[in-house]
Motif scaffolding. Structure first.
Motif, PDB file in Angstrom:
ATOM      1  N   MET A 220       0.835  -1.203   0.000  1.00 23.22           N
ATOM      2  CA  MET A 220       0.000   0.000   0.000  1.00 23.22           C
ATOM      3  C   MET A 220       0.872   1.256   0.000  1.00 23.22           C
ATOM      4  SD  MET A 220      -3.252   0.057  -0.138  1.00 23.22           S
ATOM      5  CE  MET A 220      -4.344  -1.281  -0.559  1.00 23.22           C
ATOM      6  N   ARG A 221       1.809   1.309   0.978  1.00 20.88           N
ATOM      7  CA  ARG A 221       2.615   2.510   1.177  1.00 20.88           C
ATOM      8  C   ARG A 221       3.510   2.811  -0.024  1.00 20.88           C
ATOM      9  NH1 ARG A 221       3.732   0.797   6.154  1.00 20.88           N
ATOM     10  NH2 ARG A 221       5.842   0.192   5.576  1.00 20.88           N
ATOM     11  N   ARG A 222       4.159   1.767  -0.565  1.00 22.89           N
ATOM     12  CA  ARG A 222       5.204   2.013  -1.565  1.00 22.89           C
ATOM     13  C   ARG A 222       4.702   1.977  -2.995  1.00 22.89           C
ATOM     14  NH1 ARG A 222      10.078  -1.761   0.721  1.00 22.89           N
ATOM     15  NH2 ARG A 222      10.181  -0.868   2.815  1.00 22.89           N
ATOM     16  N   ILE A 223       3.716   1.159  -3.258  1.00 23.51           N
ATOM     17  CA  ILE A 223       3.322   0.951  -4.658  1.00 23.51           C
ATOM     18  C   ILE A 223       1.969   1.584  -4.989  1.00 23.51           C
ATOM     19  CG2 ILE A 223       2.943  -0.766  -6.466  1.00 23.51           C
ATOM     20  CD1 ILE A 223       5.796  -0.816  -5.324  1.00 23.51           C
ATOM     21  N   VAL A 224       0.964   1.207  -4.196  1.00 23.79           N
ATOM     22  CA  VAL A 224      -0.395   1.564  -4.603  1.00 23.79           C
ATOM     23  C   VAL A 224      -0.749   3.025  -4.283  1.00 23.79           C
ATOM     24  CG1 VAL A 224      -2.834   0.994  -4.346  1.00 23.79           C
ATOM     25  CG2 VAL A 224      -1.135  -0.830  -4.391  1.00 23.79           C
ATOM     26  N   LEU A 225      -0.526   3.445  -3.020  1.00 24.35           N
ATOM     27  CA  LEU A 225      -0.979   4.787  -2.624  1.00 24.35           C
ATOM     28  C   LEU A 225      -0.323   5.916  -3.436  1.00 24.35           C
ATOM     29  CD1 LEU A 225      -1.581   4.537   1.243  1.00 24.35           C
ATOM     30  CD2 LEU A 225      -3.254   4.567  -0.621  1.00 24.35           C
ATOM     31  N   PRO A 226       0.998   5.849  -3.705  1.00 17.59           N
ATOM     32  CA  PRO A 226       1.592   6.933  -4.501  1.00 17.59           C
ATOM     33  C   PRO A 226       0.923   7.087  -5.862  1.00 17.59           C
ATOM     34  CG  PRO A 226       3.306   5.617  -3.479  1.00 17.59           C
ATOM     35  CD  PRO A 226       2.023   4.890  -3.237  1.00 17.59           C
ATOM     36  N   GLN A 227       0.590   5.972  -6.478  1.00 13.84           N
ATOM     37  CA  GLN A 227      -0.043   6.056  -7.799  1.00 13.84           C
ATOM     38  C   GLN A 227      -1.500   6.490  -7.678  1.00 13.84           C
ATOM     39  OE1 GLN A 227       1.126   2.988 -10.739  1.00 13.84           O
ATOM     40  NE2 GLN A 227       1.876   1.891  -8.929  1.00 13.84           N
ATOM     41  N   ALA A 228      -2.146   6.018  -6.621  1.00 10.44           N
ATOM     42  CA  ALA A 228      -3.557   6.356  -6.435  1.00 10.44           C
ATOM     43  C   ALA A 228      -3.704   7.853  -6.133  1.00 10.44           C
ATOM     44  CB  ALA A 228      -4.158   5.529  -5.298  1.00 10.44           C
TER      45      ALA A 228
END
Lengths: 224, 251
Positions: A137-145
């Motif tokens: 979540m922290r490194r991959i998904v949230l930054p893009q979201a």
């Protein structure tokens, strides 16, 4: 009545400007808290964490399903009726509570949509190299979201700034409350409210500029 | 939110009983700030008849007055939830309100007045309101007065949070009903094409409401003592003369 009383309008500008900081404070604090809450809700919903997921669904359903003014009255006037010591919740706190819960419900859904929108293959890749759910979540998904969610979140912030105008019903004299009282003293409604309208407009316009700048920054990785 | 809730719970456990107002504590007074010339704001300054009377009362009581303005629809909620001690907003004594609150001695005696747009020949008295649309302030007593009329069914009553004078001047409603004193004052001082329609049609007496608790009763008695002194030494009459050019504090 026949012509605009410009002199009165100019005299009102410094008075009303004095109430703008409170308006911005209500919306600013509300937005930060709502963002935190909304992110938590969105993650709970995406990961379908048992029990919390169901609670979140009910919370979102209630706070999206009832008017903000009704919620403000509930917090400010309703709760102390049940527990008299809850009178310690002052108007400003109640307004921020109301804004936070109301808007977090909306924002949770748009953040959830942005998270779900991140390509599934990225999740699979992250899990395949042994990332935990939290790291994923922290490194991959949230930054893009974040990039996807930004425009709608800014929309909610703008909406929240204008929603603070309900606070005078709870005795919080912010920009709108101050304007109403001045208009009641002068009966120059058009003059008073146009000054307030322009102030809201300028603030929102500045936020739109900020949004534009943030979008450019977040898009850097995608443009070549 | 969670910490806020926990804090609230701690405070709940700390103050289970509301204490009686201590000597020297300020009196918290709610008003709308939107009822010219009783309570209104000019250049950020809260003014009006209510403010002057309350200041005089506070001086007699030896208490500072803490004003809290809010939309009228919020005032009784604030009184009920203990955020203010009383409301100074021309609150008319009614049976309904007496069930929920205790009142001080009246300090304003007035009548209900029909007001129309200037040049309106259709509405010239309260009888002419049959079949018309009439504006009243939300939560005010004038709605109840209209509903007591024998032909109340034929009146279309519209309640306003504020600005009903403006809507009447614009012709959106046929008339509004307010107390005679402030209606006359609005017509005299403000740039709206309005006129009084006929004589007043009902007597009203206005006073300060308090919660019906031990603390509320004690405060009510203090305020009553102050009002008696101010009435006897002519202060009330003088304040009334200043705002209205007539004494509205005597029956």
């Amino acid at each position: 009545m026949d012509v605009l009383n410009v002199e009165y309008m100019l005299g009102l500008v410094p008075v009303l400007l004095g109430y703008l900081p409170l308006t911005l404070q209500l919306a600013g604090v509300g937005m930060v808290l709502a963002l935190i809450l909304a992110c938590l809700f969105a993650v709970v919903r995406v990961l379908r964490i048992p029990v919390l997921n169901q609670l979140t669904i009910v919370f979102i359903s209630f706070f999206r399903g009832t008017p903000l003014l009704v919620q403000l009255f509930l917090f400010y006037y309703g709760l102390p009726q049940l527990v008299s010591a809850l009178t310690v919740i002052d108007g400003i706190t109640a307004t921020i509570m109301g804004l936070t819960m109301h808007f977090s419900a909306y924002m949770a859904e748009s953040i959830r949509a942005a998270i779900v929108g991140v390509d599934r293959s990225q999740t699979e890749a992250a899990l395949s190299i042994g990332m935990t759910n939290g790291q994923l979540m922290r490194r991959i998904v949230l930054p893009q979201a974040t990039r996807v969610a930004l425009p709608t979140l800014m929309n909610y912030f703008i909406d929240m700034i204008k929603a603070t105008s309900l606070a005078f019903t709870l005795g919080v004299t912010e920009l709108m409350g101050a304007t109403q009282k001045e208009a009641a003293g002068s009966f120059l409604y058009f003059e008073a409210f146009i000054v307030a309208a322009i102030m809201y407009w300028i603030v929102v316009e500045m936020l739109s500029k900020l949004q534009h700048y943030l979008e450019i920054r977040l898009n850097k990785a995608y443009s070549r | 939110m969670k910490t806020l809730f926990i804090h609230s719970l701690i405070i709940v456990s700390m103050m289970l009983s509301a204490p009686v107002l201590a000597q020297g504590d300020p009196l918290r007074v709610g008003m709308s700030g939107q009822y010219f010339p009783f309570t209104f704001v000019e250049q950020d300054k809260l003014k009006g008849f209510e403010v002057d009377v309350m200041n005089a009362v506070g001086k007699e009581m030896g208490r500072e007055i803490q004003y809290q303005t809010a939309n009228f629809s919020g005032l009784f909620g604030m009184l009920e939830s203990g955020r203010i001690d009383t409301v100074a907003n021309q609150i008319t004594i009614t049976e309904e309100r007496q069930k929920a609150y205790i009142f001080s001695e009246p300090y304003v005696y007035d009548g209900a007045q029909v007001v129309t747009k200037e040049g309106n020949t259709e509405v010239e008295s309260v009888e002419d309101l049959k079949g018309k649309t009439v504006a009243v302030n939300l939560g005010s007593n004038f709605e109840a007065l209209l509903r007591e009329l024998p032909y109340a069914d034929e009146i279309n009553i519209k309640t306003y949070e504020s600005n009903l004078e403006r809507d009447t001047a614009l012709g959106r409603v046929d008339a509004f009903v307010m107390d005679r004193v402030s209606a006359s004052q609005i017509i005299k001082e403000k740039p709206l094409p309005l006129e009084l329609a006929g004589p007043t049609f009902s007597q009203i007496t206005n006073a300060y409401p308090f919660r019906n608790t031990e603390a509320g009763q004690a405060l009510r008695d203090e305020v009553n003592a102050a009002l008696t002194i101010l009435r006897d030494n002519g202060t009330l009459a003088a304040i009334s003369e200043k705002w209205f050019g007539t004494d509205i504090t005597q029956p």
